[in-house]
Motif scaffolding. Structure first.
Motif, PDB file in Angstrom:
ATOM      1  N   VAL A   1       0.871  -1.179   0.000  1.00 36.53           N
ATOM      2  CA  VAL A   1       0.000   0.000   0.000  1.00 36.53           C
ATOM      3  C   VAL A   1       0.907   1.227   0.000  1.00 36.53           C
ATOM      4  CG1 VAL A   1      -1.896  -1.137   1.209  1.00 36.53           C
ATOM      5  CG2 VAL A   1      -0.235   0.172   2.512  1.00 36.53           C
ATOM      6  N   THR A   2       0.415   2.305  -0.620  1.00 39.21           N
ATOM      7  CA  THR A   2       1.226   3.519  -0.723  1.00 39.21           C
ATOM      8  C   THR A   2       0.962   4.403   0.492  1.00 39.21           C
ATOM      9  OG1 THR A   2       0.858   3.355  -3.085  1.00 39.21           O
ATOM     10  CG2 THR A   2       1.858   5.386  -2.282  1.00 39.21           C
ATOM     11  N   PRO A   3       2.005   4.742   1.244  1.00 39.67           N
ATOM     12  CA  PRO A   3       1.786   5.585   2.422  1.00 39.67           C
ATOM     13  C   PRO A   3       1.538   7.038   2.036  1.00 39.67           C
ATOM     14  CG  PRO A   3       4.111   5.028   2.196  1.00 39.67           C
ATOM     15  CD  PRO A   3       3.393   4.301   1.100  1.00 39.67           C
ATOM     16  N   LEU A   4       0.815   7.743   2.902  1.00 46.54           N
ATOM     17  CA  LEU A   4       0.620   9.181   2.706  1.00 46.54           C
ATOM     18  C   LEU A   4       1.925   9.914   2.947  1.00 46.54           C
ATOM     19  CD1 LEU A   4      -2.735  10.021   4.544  1.00 46.54           C
ATOM     20  CD2 LEU A   4      -2.292  10.048   2.097  1.00 46.54           C
ATOM     21  N   ALA A   5       2.672   9.407   3.928  1.00 46.97           N
ATOM     22  CA  ALA A   5       3.937  10.058   4.281  1.00 46.97           C
ATOM     23  C   ALA A   5       4.860   9.008   4.870  1.00 46.97           C
ATOM     24  CB  ALA A   5       3.682  11.164   5.304  1.00 46.97           C
ATOM     25  N   GLY A   6       6.148   9.342   4.917  1.00 44.75           N
ATOM     26  CA  GLY A   6       7.107   8.462   5.558  1.00 44.75           C
ATOM     27  C   GLY A   6       8.031   7.792   4.567  1.00 44.75           C
ATOM     28  N   SER A   7       9.066   7.139   5.105  1.00 46.58           N
ATOM     29  CA  SER A   7      10.053   6.490   4.240  1.00 46.58           C
ATOM     30  C   SER A   7      10.383   5.105   4.768  1.00 46.58           C
ATOM     31  CB  SER A   7      11.322   7.334   4.173  1.00 46.58           C
ATOM     32  OG  SER A   7      11.905   7.403   5.464  1.00 46.58           O
ATOM     33  N   VAL A   8      10.811   4.238   3.856  1.00 44.45           N
ATOM     34  CA  VAL A   8      11.197   2.867   4.187  1.00 44.45           C
ATOM     35  C   VAL A   8      12.627   2.671   3.706  1.00 44.45           C
ATOM     36  CG1 VAL A   8      10.707   0.427   3.797  1.00 44.45           C
ATOM     37  CG2 VAL A   8       8.826   2.081   3.830  1.00 44.45           C
ATOM     38  N   SER A   9      13.488   2.109   4.556  1.00 45.14           N
ATOM     39  CA  SER A   9      14.811   1.751   4.057  1.00 45.14           C
ATOM     40  C   SER A   9      15.134   0.313   4.415  1.00 45.14           C
ATOM     41  CB  SER A   9      15.880   2.708   4.581  1.00 45.14           C
ATOM     42  OG  SER A   9      16.118   2.476   5.946  1.00 45.14           O
ATOM     43  N   VAL A  10      15.785  -0.368   3.479  1.00 47.60           N
ATOM     44  CA  VAL A  10      16.150  -1.765   3.634  1.00 47.60           C
ATOM     45  C   VAL A  10      17.674  -1.830   3.586  1.00 47.60           C
ATOM     46  CG1 VAL A  10      15.952  -4.059   2.617  1.00 47.60           C
ATOM     47  CG2 VAL A  10      14.004  -2.495   2.545  1.00 47.60           C
ATOM     48  N   PHE A  11      18.292  -2.201   4.672  1.00 48.74           N
ATOM     49  CA  PHE A  11      19.753  -2.142   4.810  1.00 48.74           C
ATOM     50  C   PHE A  11      20.271  -0.777   4.373  1.00 48.74           C
ATOM     51  CE2 PHE A  11      19.084  -6.783   4.367  1.00 48.74           C
ATOM     52  CZ  PHE A  11      19.659  -7.185   5.567  1.00 48.74           C
TER      53      PHE A  11
ATOM     54  N   GLN B   1      19.109   1.231   2.207  1.00 51.16           N
ATOM     55  CA  GLN B   1      18.839   1.575   0.809  1.00 51.16           C
ATOM     56  C   GLN B   1      17.327   1.729   0.599  1.00 51.16           C
ATOM     57  OE1 GLN B   1      21.301   1.380  -1.908  1.00 51.16           O
ATOM     58  NE2 GLN B   1      22.815   1.388  -0.275  1.00 51.16           N
ATOM     59  N   PRO B   2      16.932   2.431  -0.478  1.00 49.32           N
ATOM     60  CA  PRO B   2      15.497   2.502  -0.778  1.00 49.32           C
ATOM     61  C   PRO B   2      14.935   1.115  -1.102  1.00 49.32           C
ATOM     62  CG  PRO B   2      16.762   3.993  -2.195  1.00 49.32           C
ATOM     63  CD  PRO B   2      17.744   3.204  -1.418  1.00 49.32           C
ATOM     64  N   LEU B   3      13.667   0.917  -0.736  1.00 54.71           N
ATOM     65  CA  LEU B   3      13.018  -0.392  -0.908  1.00 54.71           C
ATOM     66  C   LEU B   3      13.105  -0.901  -2.343  1.00 54.71           C
ATOM     67  CD1 LEU B   3      11.064  -2.639   0.140  1.00 54.71           C
ATOM     68  CD2 LEU B   3       9.185  -1.104  -0.458  1.00 54.71           C
ATOM     69  N   ALA B   4      12.887  -0.009  -3.325  1.00 55.61           N
ATOM     70  CA  ALA B   4      12.796  -0.439  -4.727  1.00 55.61           C
ATOM     71  C   ALA B   4      14.055  -1.179  -5.183  1.00 55.61           C
ATOM     72  CB  ALA B   4      12.541   0.779  -5.629  1.00 55.61           C
TER      73      ALA B   4
ATOM     74  N   MET C   1      15.924  -3.004  -3.249  1.00 58.11           N
ATOM     75  CA  MET C   1      16.238  -4.114  -2.357  1.00 58.11           C
ATOM     76  C   MET C   1      15.155  -5.189  -2.311  1.00 58.11           C
ATOM     77  SD  MET C   1      19.149  -3.057  -1.272  1.00 58.11           S
ATOM     78  CE  MET C   1      19.663  -3.753   0.293  1.00 58.11           C
ATOM     79  N   ARG C   2      14.289  -5.216  -3.335  1.00 51.89           N
ATOM     80  CA  ARG C   2      13.168  -6.156  -3.337  1.00 51.89           C
ATOM     81  C   ARG C   2      13.615  -7.614  -3.184  1.00 51.89           C
ATOM     82  NH1 ARG C   2       8.160  -3.949  -2.942  1.00 51.89           N
ATOM     83  NH2 ARG C   2       7.844  -2.153  -4.270  1.00 51.89           N
ATOM     84  N   ASP C   3      14.776  -7.928  -3.762  1.00 48.34           N
ATOM     85  CA  ASP C   3      15.250  -9.313  -3.721  1.00 48.34           C
ATOM     86  C   ASP C   3      15.573  -9.774  -2.302  1.00 48.34           C
ATOM     87  OD1 ASP C   3      15.048  -9.632  -6.445  1.00 48.34           O
ATOM     88  OD2 ASP C   3      17.049  -8.815  -6.807  1.00 48.34           O
ATOM     89  N   ARG C   4      15.751  -8.819  -1.382  1.00 45.24           N
ATOM     90  CA  ARG C   4      16.174  -9.191  -0.032  1.00 45.24           C
ATOM     91  C   ARG C   4      14.992  -9.503   0.879  1.00 45.24           C
ATOM     92  NH1 ARG C   4      21.432  -6.707   0.276  1.00 45.24           N
ATOM     93  NH2 ARG C   4      21.741  -7.769   2.261  1.00 45.24           N
ATOM     94  N   ILE C   5      13.775  -9.206   0.418  1.00 45.77           N
ATOM     95  CA  ILE C   5      12.597  -9.354   1.278  1.00 45.77           C
ATOM     96  C   ILE C   5      11.638 -10.415   0.730  1.00 45.77           C
ATOM     97  CG2 ILE C   5      10.651  -8.178   2.368  1.00 45.77           C
ATOM     98  CD1 ILE C   5      12.026  -5.592   2.068  1.00 45.77           C
ATOM     99  N   ALA C   6      11.190 -11.305   1.607  1.00 46.11           N
ATOM    100  CA  ALA C   6      10.139 -12.260   1.239  1.00 46.11           C
ATOM    101  C   ALA C   6       8.910 -11.985   2.098  1.00 46.11           C
ATOM    102  CB  ALA C   6      10.630 -13.690   1.462  1.00 46.11           C
ATOM    103  N   TYR C   7       7.750 -11.960   1.442  1.00 47.41           N
ATOM    104  CA  TYR C   7       6.503 -11.579   2.122  1.00 47.41           C
ATOM    105  C   TYR C   7       5.556 -12.778   2.151  1.00 47.41           C
ATOM    106  CZ  TYR C   7       1.968  -9.013   2.469  1.00 47.41           C
ATOM    107  OH  TYR C   7       0.726  -8.554   2.804  1.00 47.41           O
ATOM    108  N   VAL C   8       4.970 -13.031   3.302  1.00 47.51           N
ATOM    109  CA  VAL C   8       3.949 -14.075   3.430  1.00 47.51           C
ATOM    110  C   VAL C   8       2.644 -13.378   3.804  1.00 47.51           C
ATOM    111  CG1 VAL C   8       3.261 -16.196   4.608  1.00 47.51           C
ATOM    112  CG2 VAL C   8       5.691 -15.722   4.219  1.00 47.51           C
ATOM    113  N   PRO C   9       1.746 -13.157   2.817  1.00 49.14           N
ATOM    114  CA  PRO C   9       0.501 -12.437   3.124  1.00 49.14           C
ATOM    115  C   PRO C   9      -0.442 -13.288   3.977  1.00 49.14           C
ATOM    116  CG  PRO C   9       0.857 -12.652   0.742  1.00 49.14           C
ATOM    117  CD  PRO C   9       1.810 -13.570   1.418  1.00 49.14           C
ATOM    118  N   GLN C  10      -1.509 -12.652   4.433  1.00 50.97           N
ATOM    119  CA  GLN C  10      -2.533 -13.412   5.164  1.00 50.97           C
ATOM    120  C   GLN C  10      -3.119 -14.474   4.257  1.00 50.97           C
ATOM    121  OE1 GLN C  10      -5.672 -11.240   7.135  1.00 50.97           O
ATOM    122  NE2 GLN C  10      -4.192  -9.968   8.232  1.00 50.97           N
TER     123      GLN C  10
END
Lengths: 267, 303
Positions: free
Chosen positions: A72-82, A84-87, A89-98
């Motif tokens: 989901v797109t936030p109204l404000a704020g930033s995300v960093s992965v190690f 770096q910007p999330l975009a 670093m996608r390969d470093r994250i695995a997501y298990v949704p509900q």
């Protein structure tokens, strides 16, 4: 002058912690309508630890995960992965949704779902070779589901479906595993199997972040905890943070229904 | 029988197959995304766009028709949002109102405008003119190899074949992200797949199929082909790739069987003349769905 110096130092320390952190969010705010689902959330996940996000219904736990992953797109704020910007670093994250977020009548087999985890490796048209199949089967083995590889996914029990979702994330061979309610509606055997896999991930240097709803198992399963109720109420190691006072602050009057044992949670 | 068949029956049958398969392929994904009505909606909304494009340019050509249809689709989306927000009406109801109103508006436009010089009228909009798409210069199977004769083949055939090739290429290229985001949109986004453009691409492919098919076969067959073959195929298999293959097979079967039954069926039961091929093709696709629903191996879930 002195004050400025101290602030600079504090800023440097904070920045260093965030750069080292596998997943760090600052000032994250998400709104689906008039009222924010999460508001100005700061969270720095510790590397090589298992972190639980805990809070009452509607606290924005899933939303925090989705915003941190760019789902989901936030109204404000930033995300960093190690750092770096999330975009990037996608390969470093695995997501298990509900588990309930997908249609289990979808015409696909268990092995095909696990192969989805290889998407970034395969690309649009990369050929699926024997080594990819072996990789997927290996992930199914780690969650004890090899016998179900060619079953249609609708034939599985809730616990088995959850294990398949975990196997798909394992196929990504990521550094960070982000799980949304991995133990919701699963049998005891599955819960044991999943927690064993997650602890194994942590023990091999991976970072685990999970939304968790069962307060009684937080101290057994997790190292760190984030108490969330739209905003972060408290965050840190379970021993310091998972206290009666903090839980009261997060759950308000609803703590009685969340059935926490005061003896063990007294901190 | 060769020469007569190639001249009179081969072009309509081939066009029918192309239309049916071109609609059925994206239909699989629309169905699984619970957007099956989008196919229905597109084929309704494009009518006023096509008519206006004809009135402006005076030509029945694919380019202006596609533009007109696209403009109509944009107007429809804006109208739906406006009705939903200003009238506080639920999205499904707002869609129903806009699609039927625009189709009805298109019918009125058709009746009032002078389209007698070309075959563009209300009946045409519903049923097309599949039977009239004959290849006069064909003298037999050899004509398929003769460039001079091929130049006079009904323009609908290459047009529809091109649309089919474009749709196949889209599905081939984006098969993985499309199936992934259809099954689990949240996970797909986590992988960096943007579901918005992908979903829009799917709708555009559906629109290309609907608009290209519209002139040859009308809207009835388009609506039926978006839904019936994929729905029947879902009951034959539990794998997405197999479902798409089954749907293409069912679509082609409906096209051939429907055309033959429309031409000869009335004679066989002793009645004279023939019935609308487009109508019969749509009916056959419905019958195939009925048979699959009663006898398909995977018609109940979790089996």
């Amino acid at each position: 002058m002195n004050i400025a110096l101290v602030t600079d130092q504090a800023f440097e320390v904070d920045r260093a912690a965030r750069t080292a952190s596998p997943l760090s969010v600052r000032g994250l705010t998400v709104s689906y309508g008039q009222t924010p689902a999460i508001f100005s959330v700061d969270m720095t996940v510790r590397a090589g630890a298992m972190t639980a996000i805990v809070g009452p219904n509607g606290a924005g736990k899933s939303t925090l995960l989705k915003a941190a992953l760019g789902v989901v797109t936030p109204l404000a704020g930033s995300v960093s992965v190690f750092g770096q910007p999330l975009a990037k670093m996608r390969d470093r994250i695995a997501y298990v949704p509900q588990r309930a977020s997908v249609d289990w009548d979808f015409p696909t087999r268990v092995i095909d779902v696990v192969m989805m985890g290889l998407y970034r490796q395969l690309g649009l048209l990369g050929r699926i070779r024997a080594k990819h199949r072996a990789q997927a089967m290996n992930c199914l083995e780690r969650v004890g589901m090899t016998d179900f590889a060619t079953r249609q996914i609708g034939q599985l029990s809730g616990g088995q479906q959850q294990r398949v979702f975990l196997a798909r994330a394992l196929a990504q061979d990521a550094d960070i595993y982000v799980l949304d309610e991995p133990f919701a509606g699963v049998d005891a055997a599955t819960e044991k199997a999943i927690i064993a896999v997650l602890k194994e991930l942590r023990d091999t240097g991976r970072t685990v972040l999970a939304v968790h709803h069962d307060l009684t198992t937080v101290p057994d399963y997790f190292d760190d905890v984030v108490l969330l109720n739209t905003q972060v109420v408290a965050a840190g190691p379970v021993v310091d943070t998972f206290t009666e006072t903090n839980l009261q602050a997060a759950y308000g009057g609803r703590l009685a229904t969340a059935r926490v044992d005061p003896e063990s949670a007294a901190g | 029988m060769g020469a007569e068949f190639v001249a009179l029956s081969l072009p309509p049958i081939l066009i029918g197959i192309c239309v049916a398969v071109a609609c059925a392929l994206p239909g699989n994904f629309l169905l699984l995304r619970r957007q099956a009505l989008i196919g229905d909606a597109i084929s309704h909304v494009v009518l006023p766009g096509i008519v206006v494009a004809f009135l402006v340019t005076g030509l029945v050509a694919t380019g202006p028709m596609l533009l007109g249809a696209a403009a109509a689709a944009v107007i429809a989306v804006i109208a739906i949002e406006a009705i939903r927000r200003l009238g506080r009406i639920e999205a499904g109801a707002a869609m129903g109102v806009v699609f039927t109103a625009m189709f009805a508006g298109g019918v009125l436009l058709l009746e009032q405008s002078d389209t007698s010089s070309v075959h563009l009228d209300v009946e045409h909009a519903l049923f097309g003119n599949l039977e009239s798409l004959i290849w006069l210069d064909a003298t037999g199977w050899a004509s398929l190899m003769d460039p001079v004769a091929l130049a006079t083949i009904p323009v609908e055939l290459p047009r529809m074949a091109l649309a089919l090739v474009v749709i196949c290429a889209f599905l081939f290229l984006f098969w993985r992200p499309l199936s992934l985001s259809t099954f689990d949109e949240g996970y797909a986004q986590g992988l960096g797949i943007a579901p918005g453009p992908l979903g829009l691409g799917l709708v555009i492919m559906s629109a290309i199929a609907a608009v290209a098919a519209f002139d040859a076969v009308g809207s009835i067959i388009v609506i039926a082909m978006f839904i019936c073959p994929p729905a029947a195929a879902r009951m034959m298999t539990n794998r997405l790739g197999h479902q798409v293959a089954w749907s293409a097979g069912f679509a082609a079967l409906a096209a051939v069987l429907g055309y033959v039954l429309a031409g000869y069926g009335p004679l066989w039961i002793g009645a004279g003349g023939s019935v609308s091929a487009a109508g019969m093709i749509a009916t056959v696709s419905g019958l195939i769905l009925g048979v699959a629903a009663m006898a398909g191996p995977h018609r109940t879930r979790n089996s």
